[in-house]
Design a protein around this motif. Structure first.
Motif, PDB file in Angstrom:
ATOM      1  N   THR A 135       0.851  -1.197   0.000  1.00  0.00           N
ATOM      2  CA  THR A 135       0.000   0.000   0.000  1.00  0.00           C
ATOM      3  C   THR A 135       0.882   1.240   0.000  1.00  0.00           C
ATOM      4  O   THR A 135       2.039   1.194   0.426  1.00  0.00           O
ATOM      5  CB  THR A 135      -0.923   0.078   1.242  1.00  0.00           C
ATOM      6  OG1 THR A 135      -0.105   0.270   2.410  1.00  0.00           O
ATOM      7  CG2 THR A 135      -1.764  -1.166   1.396  1.00  0.00           C
ATOM      8  N   ARG A 169       5.377   2.825  -5.252  1.00  0.00           N
ATOM      9  CA  ARG A 169       4.673   4.111  -5.091  1.00  0.00           C
ATOM     10  C   ARG A 169       4.583   4.864  -6.414  1.00  0.00           C
ATOM     11  O   ARG A 169       3.556   5.417  -6.754  1.00  0.00           O
ATOM     12  CB  ARG A 169       5.412   5.018  -4.083  1.00  0.00           C
ATOM     13  CG  ARG A 169       5.331   4.582  -2.638  1.00  0.00           C
ATOM     14  CD  ARG A 169       5.846   5.676  -1.697  1.00  0.00           C
ATOM     15  NE  ARG A 169       5.987   5.175  -0.334  1.00  0.00           N
ATOM     16  CZ  ARG A 169       7.135   4.735   0.198  1.00  0.00           C
ATOM     17  NH1 ARG A 169       8.254   4.768  -0.508  1.00  0.00           N
ATOM     18  NH2 ARG A 169       7.163   4.284   1.423  1.00  0.00           N
ATOM     19  N   ASP A 198      -1.257   6.319   2.265  1.00  0.00           N
ATOM     20  CA  ASP A 198      -2.256   5.989   3.283  1.00  0.00           C
ATOM     21  C   ASP A 198      -3.279   4.988   2.782  1.00  0.00           C
ATOM     22  O   ASP A 198      -4.478   5.093   3.075  1.00  0.00           O
ATOM     23  CB  ASP A 198      -2.951   7.266   3.788  1.00  0.00           C
ATOM     24  CG  ASP A 198      -1.962   8.203   4.454  1.00  0.00           C
ATOM     25  OD1 ASP A 198      -1.072   7.689   5.157  1.00  0.00           O
ATOM     26  OD2 ASP A 198      -2.070   9.422   4.247  1.00  0.00           O
ATOM     27  N   GLY A 199      -2.804   4.036   2.026  1.00  0.00           N
ATOM     28  CA  GLY A 199      -3.669   2.946   1.589  1.00  0.00           C
ATOM     29  C   GLY A 199      -4.466   3.237   0.329  1.00  0.00           C
ATOM     30  O   GLY A 199      -5.214   2.381  -0.151  1.00  0.00           O
TER      31      GLY A 199
END
Ligand code: TMP
Ligand code: ASP
Length: 254
Positions: free
Chosen positions: A33, A219, A36-37
């Motif tokens: 993740t 990310r 923040d998910g």
């Protein structure tokens, strides 16, 4: 198996009741993740790699006298840990500017910082883990000044150890995050390193090429995250578990 009582489930791990009082079993999931998910994928095998890499790092921290919650790895996905009272802080140590410090202060990514910098973030997903100062931490009672001194001393020791470890395998430790907990033994308490240390919680750049070998690959969609994590494990000499457990330690990458 799996009749164990589940104590807590986070984004990357599940904690189960351990075999003895004061112990827990941490199960490493394949969930990746970020933000923040908001970004979420299952990366087959990520949990196995993080479990093994974190085992390697925590075992060595224990060996050099840096206290951690880690007892031993149990299998591919699980490790036995001591139950601690987790302090709700993400403690970030930075050596080189990247990520949020680059954005916040306008420092070009890759700039060596004048010295290692420690930052604190309040662990609260709903608030997006906001950065806080020691003043906030002590005023709101998340920790006290004595503990904060211990936490900072531990963070610097971990930074020195990890910087050297990764440098020896051709990796620059740009920054990392640790979490700390209170470990109670009878009436005495000490601060120990908890959670995990893995490519999920570090920025690791190849020393020659600056290739990213950490969660930034996920990310920012920079390529194959699993390959990057495998490369870290390979360089640490722990990728192929069928080989005899490495006694020679990490291999120098030229
Ligand atoms: P940042 O530059 O996004 O503040 O991240 C600093 C370091 O902390 C980086 O190595 C990634 C790690 N980190 C976590 O492990 N968990 C988090 O939730 C965040 C935001 C960062
Ligand atoms: N760990 C956080 C999340 O899962 C943020 C991050 O690592 O980027 O959202």
């Amino acid at each position: 198996m799996n009749r164990r009582r589940r104590i807590y489930e986070g984004k990357a791990k599940i904690l189960y009741e351990g075999p003895e009082p004061g112990t827990l079993i941490a199960h490493f999931k394949d969930d990746a993740t970020a933000f923040d998910g908001k970004k979420h994928e299952i990366i087959d095998g990520k949990g196995v790699l993080n479990n093994r890499i974190s085992d390697y790092i925590f075992t060595n921290l224990n060996k050099i006298g840096i206290p951690t919650h880690f007892i031993k790895r149990l299998n591919m996905r699980e490790q036995l840990i001591r139950e601690v009272e987790v302090i709700p802080l993400e403690v970030v140590v930075r050596n080189v500017a990247a990520g949020s410090i680059s954005k916040r202060l306008g420092i070009e990514e890759g700039t060596q910082l004048p010295r290692s910098i420690i930052e604190f973030y309040y662990k609260n997903d709903a608030l997006g883990d906001p950065m806080v100062s020691e003043e906030h931490v002590t005023a709101f009672g998340w920790s006290n000044p004595q503990e904060m001194d211990d936490i900072m001393a531990l963070a610097i020791r971990v930074n020195d150890f990890l910087s050297g470890l990764f440098l020896s395998v051709g990796i620059r430790l740009v920054d990392f995050k640790i979490e700390c907990g209170r470990l109670w033994e009878n009436d005495t308490m000490r601060i120990v390193i908890a959670d995990e240390i893995s490519p999920d919680s570090c920025r690791l750049w190849d020393i020659e090429t600056d290739e990213k070998l950490d969660k930034d690959v996920f990310r920012h969609d920079l390529g194959n995250m699993l390959n990057a994590y495998q490369e870290v494990a390979r360089r640490l000499g722990i990728l192929n578990e069928t080989q005899e457990r490495s006694t020679s330690g990490p291999t120098l990458v030229k």
